[in-house]
Design an enzyme around this catalytic site. Sequence first.
Site, PDB file in Angstrom:
ATOM      1  N   ARG A   1      -6.592  13.194   0.781  1.00 52.14           N
ATOM      2  CA  ARG A   1      -5.533  13.637   1.696  1.00 52.14           C
ATOM      3  C   ARG A   1      -4.166  13.058   1.346  1.00 52.14           C
ATOM      4  NH1 ARG A   1      -7.327  10.523   7.113  1.00 52.14           N
ATOM      5  NH2 ARG A   1      -9.245  11.537   6.499  1.00 52.14           N
ATOM      6  N   HIS A   2      -4.152  11.938   0.616  1.00 52.02           N
ATOM      7  CA  HIS A   2      -2.834  11.441   0.188  1.00 52.02           C
ATOM      8  C   HIS A   2      -2.823  11.193  -1.323  1.00 52.02           C
ATOM      9  CE1 HIS A   2      -4.905   7.694   1.157  1.00 52.02           C
ATOM     10  NE2 HIS A   2      -4.652   7.761   2.462  1.00 52.02           N
TER      11      HIS A   2
ATOM     12  N   ASN B   1       0.860  -1.186   0.000  1.00 56.12           N
ATOM     13  CA  ASN B   1       0.000   0.000   0.000  1.00 56.12           C
ATOM     14  C   ASN B   1       0.903   1.245   0.000  1.00 56.12           C
ATOM     15  OD1 ASN B   1      -1.418   2.253   1.063  1.00 56.12           O
ATOM     16  ND2 ASN B   1      -3.042   0.894   1.735  1.00 56.12           N
TER      17      ASN B   1
ATOM     18  N   ASP C   1      -0.014   4.474  -0.141  1.00 60.69           N
ATOM     19  CA  ASP C   1      -0.669   5.734   0.255  1.00 60.69           C
ATOM     20  C   ASP C   1       0.255   6.670   1.035  1.00 60.69           C
ATOM     21  OD1 ASP C   1      -2.958   4.612  -0.778  1.00 60.69           O
ATOM     22  OD2 ASP C   1      -3.859   4.184   1.174  1.00 60.69           O
ATOM     23  N   HIS C   2       1.058   6.092   1.925  1.00 63.38           N
ATOM     24  CA  HIS C   2       1.832   6.964   2.807  1.00 63.38           C
ATOM     25  C   HIS C   2       3.008   7.640   2.101  1.00 63.38           C
ATOM     26  CE1 HIS C   2      -0.720   6.266   6.108  1.00 63.38           C
ATOM     27  NE2 HIS C   2      -0.455   4.980   6.194  1.00 63.38           N
TER      28      HIS C   2
ATOM     29  N   ARG D   1      -8.986   8.629  -1.224  1.00 60.02           N
ATOM     30  CA  ARG D   1      -9.975   9.052  -0.222  1.00 60.02           C
ATOM     31  C   ARG D   1     -10.819  10.199  -0.739  1.00 60.02           C
ATOM     32  NH1 ARG D   1      -9.887   8.113   5.167  1.00 60.02           N
ATOM     33  NH2 ARG D   1      -8.522   6.432   5.808  1.00 60.02           N
TER      34      ARG D   1
ATOM     35  N   HIS E   1      -5.420   3.777  -2.023  1.00 63.22           N
ATOM     36  CA  HIS E   1      -6.722   4.219  -1.525  1.00 63.22           C
ATOM     37  C   HIS E   1      -6.925   5.683  -1.899  1.00 63.22           C
ATOM     38  CE1 HIS E   1      -9.403   4.643   2.372  1.00 63.22           C
ATOM     39  NE2 HIS E   1     -10.039   4.996   1.280  1.00 63.22           N
TER      40      HIS E   1
ATOM     41  N   ARG F   1       4.052  18.544   1.967  1.00 61.24           N
ATOM     42  CA  ARG F   1       4.819  19.683   1.468  1.00 61.24           C
ATOM     43  C   ARG F   1       4.228  20.317   0.208  1.00 61.24           C
ATOM     44  NH1 ARG F   1      10.041  21.605   1.958  1.00 61.24           N
ATOM     45  NH2 ARG F   1       9.488  21.344   4.138  1.00 61.24           N
TER      46      ARG F   1
ATOM     47  N   GLU G   1      -8.515   0.675  -3.301  1.00 58.40           N
ATOM     48  CA  GLU G   1      -9.365   0.762  -2.108  1.00 58.40           C
ATOM     49  C   GLU G   1     -10.263   1.979  -2.236  1.00 58.40           C
ATOM     50  OE1 GLU G   1      -7.075   1.014   1.434  1.00 58.40           O
ATOM     51  OE2 GLU G   1      -6.200  -0.957   1.181  1.00 58.40           O
TER      52      GLU G   1
ATOM     53  N   GLY H   1       1.208  -1.493   4.299  1.00 57.37           N
ATOM     54  CA  GLY H   1       1.652  -0.163   3.912  1.00 57.37           C
ATOM     55  C   GLY H   1       2.563   0.494   4.921  1.00 57.37           C
TER      56      GLY H   1
ATOM     57  N   THR I   1      -6.090   6.686   9.373  1.00 55.34           N
ATOM     58  CA  THR I   1      -6.011   5.638   8.357  1.00 55.34           C
ATOM     59  C   THR I   1      -7.265   4.790   8.555  1.00 55.34           C
ATOM     60  OG1 THR I   1      -4.666   3.803   7.542  1.00 55.34           O
ATOM     61  CG2 THR I   1      -4.542   4.247   9.895  1.00 55.34           C
ATOM     62  N   THR I   2      -7.508   3.801   7.682  1.00 54.15           N
ATOM     63  CA  THR I   2      -8.754   3.047   7.803  1.00 54.15           C
ATOM     64  C   THR I   2      -8.798   2.328   9.147  1.00 54.15           C
ATOM     65  OG1 THR I   2      -8.528   2.676   5.451  1.00 54.15           O
ATOM     66  CG2 THR I   2     -10.256   1.451   6.567  1.00 54.15           C
TER      67      THR I   2
ATOM     68  N   HIS J   1      -3.635  -4.695   7.590  1.00 54.53           N
ATOM     69  CA  HIS J   1      -3.691  -3.577   8.538  1.00 54.53           C
ATOM     70  C   HIS J   1      -2.823  -3.871   9.762  1.00 54.53           C
ATOM     71  CE1 HIS J   1      -5.423   0.356   9.494  1.00 54.53           C
ATOM     72  NE2 HIS J   1      -5.119   0.008  10.721  1.00 54.53           N
ATOM     73  N   GLY J   2      -1.826  -3.018   9.950  1.00 54.14           N
ATOM     74  CA  GLY J   2      -0.976  -3.099  11.141  1.00 54.14           C
ATOM     75  C   GLY J   2       0.055  -4.219  11.101  1.00 54.14           C
TER      76      GLY J   2
ATOM     77  N   GLU K   1     -11.104  -9.105   2.700  1.00 59.19           N
ATOM     78  CA  GLU K   1      -9.803  -8.819   3.309  1.00 59.19           C
ATOM     79  C   GLU K   1     -10.056  -8.735   4.812  1.00 59.19           C
ATOM     80  OE1 GLU K   1      -7.226  -5.820   1.627  1.00 59.19           O
ATOM     81  OE2 GLU K   1      -6.400  -5.373   3.613  1.00 59.19           O
TER      82      GLU K   1
HETATM   83  N1  PXP Z   1      -5.728  -2.994   3.949  1.00 61.94           N
HETATM   84  C1  PXP Z   1      -6.639  -1.983   3.953  1.00 61.94           C
HETATM   85  C2  PXP Z   1      -8.020  -2.283   3.460  1.00 61.94           C
HETATM   86  C3  PXP Z   1      -6.279  -0.690   4.382  1.00 61.94           C
HETATM   87  O1  PXP Z   1      -7.188   0.295   4.349  1.00 61.94           O
HETATM   88  C4  PXP Z   1      -4.953  -0.453   4.782  1.00 61.94           C
HETATM   89  C5  PXP Z   1      -4.526   0.919   5.190  1.00 61.94           C
HETATM   90  O2  PXP Z   1      -5.173   1.338   6.306  1.00 61.94           O
HETATM   91  C6  PXP Z   1      -4.054  -1.526   4.774  1.00 61.94           C
HETATM   92  C7  PXP Z   1      -4.470  -2.782   4.351  1.00 61.94           C
HETATM   93  C8  PXP Z   1      -2.630  -1.348   5.188  1.00 61.94           C
HETATM   94  O3  PXP Z   1      -2.539  -1.087   6.541  1.00 61.94           O
HETATM   95  P1  PXP Z   1      -1.128  -0.656   7.130  1.00 61.94           P
HETATM   96  O4  PXP Z   1      -0.801   0.664   6.513  1.00 61.94           O
HETATM   97  O5  PXP Z   1      -1.369  -0.600   8.591  1.00 61.94           O
HETATM   98  O6  PXP Z   1      -0.141  -1.718   6.739  1.00 61.94           O
END
Ligand code: PXP
Length: 247
Positions: A53-54, A7, A9-10, A49, A47, A18, A74, A218, A104-105, A196-197, A155
């Site tokens: 925002r990103h 992922n 996004d970050h 949004r 993702h 910036r 996403e 991500g 984040t989600t 996630h996480g 997921e």
């Molecule tokens: N899967 C989904 C559906 C997400 O929305 C996200 C980001 O929040 C992730 C996976 C990745 O999560 P993380 O950034 O905590 O690895």
Amino acid sequence: MLKLGVNIDHVATLREARYRGRPAGEPDPVAAALQCEAAGAHGITAHLREDRRHLLDRDLRRLRERIATRLNFEMANTPAMLQIAISVLPNYVCVVPERREEVTTEGGLAVVANEDSLADLRRALNGSGIEVSLFIAPDLAEIEASARLGAQYIELHTGSFAESFAEPEARAREVKRLVDASKLAHDLGLRVNAGHGLTVGNVSALFEVPHLEELNIGHHIISRSISIGLTAAVHEMLHAMKGYPPS
Ligand code: PXP
């Protein structure tokens, strides 16, 4: 083999800190995605949004044009996002809940409560050749509803697992919820991803969960890239995932 979707996004979060409102800036999430693919990632997750925002619309279009692996888009269940999905044609969409205030989600999708509108969304996406995944907590009623409305994938939200990780009893409880959820999903014909996480430190505790196809990761990979570089961060995660499925 367990696949890795990165992922990105970050990467865009950092750029927007910036360069918000400007036509270009650094770092470039598309360049990062290409680097992840070259390092062995099996797919790219992005993702868009509602508040942009990103990731921005132009990023999504460039990702579609440039990446050679699979694009997992996403999105929230809104008519505007459906139109974007149909015009960009990602390989699959993961439907996520979206609240403006969250960083984040945070939670899983409420499938039971929104079954009819998710079924409509699923039909529209499948009708354009896009497979559909639903991001849900390991909750058996949500899994049954996901199967009923015809999603191809779920997921499993691993946020509670990640948060419980330091506490052995809570962790065992969360792993069992994921095991039960994945078994039921598989029995109902759903394919199972998770995310996630997840980190190189906690991912092997998920090896007990059967039927996993792909992990979407991500924050940890992008964070690690600051210290060791993105290629090494992807390699490190792929290495940590290697023992799945355990023999
Ligand atoms: N899967 C989904 C559906 C997400 O929305 C996200 C980001 O929040 C992730 C996976 C990745 O999560 P993380 O950034 O905590 O690895």
